[in-house]
Design a protein around this motif. Sequence first.
Motif, PDB file in Angstrom:
ATOM      1  N   ILE A 241     -22.949  22.986 -15.881  1.00  0.00           N
ATOM      2  CA  ILE A 241     -23.306  23.843 -14.755  1.00  0.00           C
ATOM      3  C   ILE A 241     -24.792  23.756 -14.427  1.00  0.00           C
ATOM      4  CG2 ILE A 241     -21.516  25.457 -15.502  1.00  0.00           C
ATOM      5  CD1 ILE A 241     -23.833  27.481 -16.033  1.00  0.00           C
ATOM      6  N   ARG A 242     -25.082  24.070 -13.188  1.00  0.00           N
ATOM      7  CA  ARG A 242     -26.431  24.390 -12.731  1.00  0.00           C
ATOM      8  C   ARG A 242     -26.385  25.823 -12.224  1.00  0.00           C
ATOM      9  NH1 ARG A 242     -27.653  20.234  -8.293  1.00  0.00           N
ATOM     10  NH2 ARG A 242     -25.371  20.169  -8.153  1.00  0.00           N
ATOM     11  N   LEU A 243     -27.475  26.537 -12.378  1.00  0.00           N
ATOM     12  CA  LEU A 243     -27.469  27.972 -12.105  1.00  0.00           C
ATOM     13  C   LEU A 243     -28.550  28.342 -11.104  1.00  0.00           C
ATOM     14  CD1 LEU A 243     -26.180  30.713 -13.011  1.00  0.00           C
ATOM     15  CD2 LEU A 243     -28.048  30.882 -14.670  1.00  0.00           C
TER      16      LEU A 243
ATOM     17  N   SER B 122     -37.188  41.323 -18.672  1.00  0.00           N
ATOM     18  CA  SER B 122     -35.771  41.566 -18.405  1.00  0.00           C
ATOM     19  C   SER B 122     -35.100  40.473 -17.585  1.00  0.00           C
ATOM     20  CB  SER B 122     -35.597  42.912 -17.684  1.00  0.00           C
ATOM     21  OG  SER B 122     -36.386  42.955 -16.499  1.00  0.00           O
ATOM     22  N   GLU B 123     -35.876  39.595 -16.946  1.00  0.00           N
ATOM     23  CA  GLU B 123     -35.276  38.532 -16.138  1.00  0.00           C
ATOM     24  C   GLU B 123     -35.767  37.136 -16.535  1.00  0.00           C
ATOM     25  OE1 GLU B 123     -34.061  42.029 -14.571  1.00  0.00           O
ATOM     26  OE2 GLU B 123     -36.195  41.533 -14.383  1.00  0.00           O
ATOM     27  N   GLN B 124     -37.078  36.920 -16.483  1.00  0.00           N
ATOM     28  CA  GLN B 124     -37.589  35.569 -16.720  1.00  0.00           C
ATOM     29  C   GLN B 124     -37.285  35.072 -18.131  1.00  0.00           C
ATOM     30  OE1 GLN B 124     -38.807  33.649 -14.406  1.00  0.00           O
ATOM     31  NE2 GLN B 124     -39.326  31.905 -15.698  1.00  0.00           N
ATOM     32  N   LYS B 125     -37.572  35.874 -19.138  1.00  0.00           N
ATOM     33  CA  LYS B 125     -37.336  35.443 -20.519  1.00  0.00           C
ATOM     34  C   LYS B 125     -35.857  35.192 -20.803  1.00  0.00           C
ATOM     35  CE  LYS B 125     -41.647  35.521 -21.802  1.00  0.00           C
ATOM     36  NZ  LYS B 125     -42.372  34.243 -22.039  1.00  0.00           N
ATOM     37  N   PRO B 126     -34.944  36.113 -20.414  1.00  0.00           N
ATOM     38  CA  PRO B 126     -33.519  35.825 -20.636  1.00  0.00           C
ATOM     39  C   PRO B 126     -33.053  34.562 -19.922  1.00  0.00           C
ATOM     40  CG  PRO B 126     -33.824  38.162 -20.226  1.00  0.00           C
ATOM     41  CD  PRO B 126     -35.139  37.512 -19.945  1.00  0.00           C
ATOM     42  N   LEU B 127     -33.584  34.318 -18.713  1.00  0.00           N
ATOM     43  CA  LEU B 127     -33.178  33.112 -17.997  1.00  0.00           C
ATOM     44  C   LEU B 127     -33.700  31.863 -18.704  1.00  0.00           C
ATOM     45  CD1 LEU B 127     -31.653  32.060 -15.554  1.00  0.00           C
ATOM     46  CD2 LEU B 127     -33.788  32.169 -14.247  1.00  0.00           C
ATOM     47  N   GLU B 128     -34.914  31.922 -19.229  1.00  0.00           N
ATOM     48  CA  GLU B 128     -35.453  30.783 -19.970  1.00  0.00           C
ATOM     49  C   GLU B 128     -34.648  30.521 -21.239  1.00  0.00           C
ATOM     50  OE1 GLU B 128     -39.520  31.803 -20.541  1.00  0.00           O
ATOM     51  OE2 GLU B 128     -40.131  31.224 -18.502  1.00  0.00           O
ATOM     52  N   MET B 129     -34.216  31.589 -21.908  1.00  0.00           N
ATOM     53  CA  MET B 129     -33.381  31.421 -23.099  1.00  0.00           C
ATOM     54  C   MET B 129     -32.038  30.801 -22.730  1.00  0.00           C
ATOM     55  SD  MET B 129     -34.204  35.026 -25.063  1.00  0.00           S
ATOM     56  CE  MET B 129     -32.952  34.705 -26.313  1.00  0.00           C
ATOM     57  N   PHE B 130     -31.473  31.233 -21.601  1.00  0.00           N
ATOM     58  CA  PHE B 130     -30.204  30.665 -21.146  1.00  0.00           C
ATOM     59  C   PHE B 130     -30.380  29.189 -20.803  1.00  0.00           C
ATOM     60  CE2 PHE B 130     -26.898  29.806 -17.976  1.00  0.00           C
ATOM     61  CZ  PHE B 130     -25.787  30.323 -18.611  1.00  0.00           C
ATOM     62  N   ALA B 131     -31.494  28.855 -20.149  1.00  0.00           N
ATOM     63  CA  ALA B 131     -31.761  27.457 -19.811  1.00  0.00           C
ATOM     64  C   ALA B 131     -31.898  26.606 -21.069  1.00  0.00           C
ATOM     65  CB  ALA B 131     -33.028  27.357 -18.961  1.00  0.00           C
ATOM     66  N   ALA B 132     -32.489  27.178 -22.113  1.00  0.00           N
ATOM     67  CA  ALA B 132     -32.617  26.442 -23.375  1.00  0.00           C
ATOM     68  C   ALA B 132     -31.239  26.170 -23.980  1.00  0.00           C
ATOM     69  CB  ALA B 132     -33.485  27.230 -24.351  1.00  0.00           C
ATOM     70  N   ARG B 133     -30.321  27.142 -23.858  1.00  0.00           N
ATOM     71  CA  ARG B 133     -28.961  26.932 -24.365  1.00  0.00           C
ATOM     72  C   ARG B 133     -28.248  25.847 -23.557  1.00  0.00           C
ATOM     73  NH1 ARG B 133     -28.893  32.801 -24.203  1.00  0.00           N
ATOM     74  NH2 ARG B 133     -29.292  33.642 -26.290  1.00  0.00           N
TER      75      ARG B 133
ATOM     76  N   ASP C 158     -35.487  23.546 -18.098  1.00  0.00           N
ATOM     77  CA  ASP C 158     -36.293  23.634 -16.881  1.00  0.00           C
ATOM     78  C   ASP C 158     -35.846  24.836 -16.062  1.00  0.00           C
ATOM     79  OD1 ASP C 158     -38.050  23.031 -14.839  1.00  0.00           O
ATOM     80  OD2 ASP C 158     -36.659  21.676 -13.842  1.00  0.00           O
ATOM     81  N   VAL C 159     -36.778  25.755 -15.799  1.00  0.00           N
ATOM     82  CA  VAL C 159     -36.526  26.898 -14.929  1.00  0.00           C
ATOM     83  C   VAL C 159     -37.534  26.840 -13.790  1.00  0.00           C
ATOM     84  CG1 VAL C 159     -36.520  29.408 -14.713  1.00  0.00           C
ATOM     85  CG2 VAL C 159     -35.633  28.335 -16.791  1.00  0.00           C
ATOM     86  N   THR C 160     -37.044  26.786 -12.570  1.00  0.00           N
ATOM     87  CA  THR C 160     -37.910  26.714 -11.399  1.00  0.00           C
ATOM     88  C   THR C 160     -37.822  28.019 -10.624  1.00  0.00           C
ATOM     89  OG1 THR C 160     -37.544  24.329 -11.214  1.00  0.00           O
ATOM     90  CG2 THR C 160     -38.428  25.454  -9.277  1.00  0.00           C
ATOM     91  N   ARG C 161     -38.974  28.629 -10.347  1.00  0.00           N
ATOM     92  CA  ARG C 161     -39.013  29.860  -9.561  1.00  0.00           C
ATOM     93  C   ARG C 161     -39.453  29.525  -8.144  1.00  0.00           C
ATOM     94  NH1 ARG C 161     -42.059  34.572 -12.919  1.00  0.00           N
ATOM     95  NH2 ARG C 161     -41.660  35.637 -10.944  1.00  0.00           N
ATOM     96  N   LEU C 162     -38.675  29.992  -7.181  1.00  0.00           N
ATOM     97  CA  LEU C 162     -38.975  29.749  -5.775  1.00  0.00           C
ATOM     98  C   LEU C 162     -39.076  31.076  -5.040  1.00  0.00           C
ATOM     99  CD1 LEU C 162     -36.412  26.869  -5.083  1.00  0.00           C
ATOM    100  CD2 LEU C 162     -38.834  26.624  -5.640  1.00  0.00           C
ATOM    101  N   ALA C 163     -39.976  31.154  -4.085  1.00  0.00           N
ATOM    102  CA  ALA C 163     -40.103  32.341  -3.239  1.00  0.00           C
ATOM    103  C   ALA C 163     -39.885  31.936  -1.789  1.00  0.00           C
ATOM    104  CB  ALA C 163     -41.488  32.973  -3.398  1.00  0.00           C
ATOM    105  N   LEU C 164     -39.191  32.784  -1.041  1.00  0.00           N
ATOM    106  CA  LEU C 164     -38.940  32.488   0.364  1.00  0.00           C
ATOM    107  C   LEU C 164     -40.236  32.529   1.161  1.00  0.00           C
ATOM    108  CD1 LEU C 164     -35.696  34.548   1.090  1.00  0.00           C
ATOM    109  CD2 LEU C 164     -35.897  32.079   0.811  1.00  0.00           C
TER     110      LEU C 164
END
Length: 265
Positions: free
Chosen positions: A90-92, A105-116, A127-133
Amino acid sequence: MRDRAADLRRTDGDAFYMRIERLCTTTFRMALDDEIQRAAFDRWIVGRGEAVFMLDSVDEAKLPSMVTTTPLPDALAALKAALGPAISRIRLVVSSRGSEWHDRSEQKPLEMFAARLAAARGDAGSDVTRLALALLDEDRIMRLARSRGADDGLITLLEVSDLIDDARTPLDALHYADHYVAHRGGDDLARSFASRGAVLRASVERRLRDADAEAPRPPADQVAAMRAARRLAFALTVAQTRDIALPSRGSTPRRCSPPGRAASR
């Protein structure tokens, strides 16, 4: 995001749209947006192809009855449990207002999920990429506005009324488009764009009249609702904040249900 997931399914393969709060209140299968997605998921899970999962939206998942104080970590846990070994395919994509995205509550859990995910794929790094509109330009404002039935007269009115910079986000552009369509052809069209207050008042009144099939509301007294809106606006201005979270009376925030079980309501 729902439309983007549908576009991806038509052109590039498998993509699934899921509301984060539904992952916290129902089974994983029912959290999939509709029967079309459920059937597509049944095909994908037994195959070998990749899929994009779009989770929408962290900020809104924090609102309904304070179902969970940690919606994203809980949703990621539900996703991991439901997919099993297929998680390596998957890609998320996760959406949120910037005001509700926090490191703990968001960035760290997402980075841990990306590591898994990386470990499941055998990749060396995650790799976690943050984008802003970006703010909308006039062309994109009109693309959104036309989807609501507005014409080029909207841009003219926004410029004449010095409101163009207030329509630079998708939500604001849609509000102005709806306001324009509702008053187009009437004698009060130009006057209704005379101030931000006039547009805001009309927007609130329209939303009070709107019927929402997913979350039906009881009839509201418009005078009382406008009075409450003014008081909330004053409180937000004094507090210098843009967001409100109200827990239900007597409720205790709780975590998502275990995978495969619906949460009791």
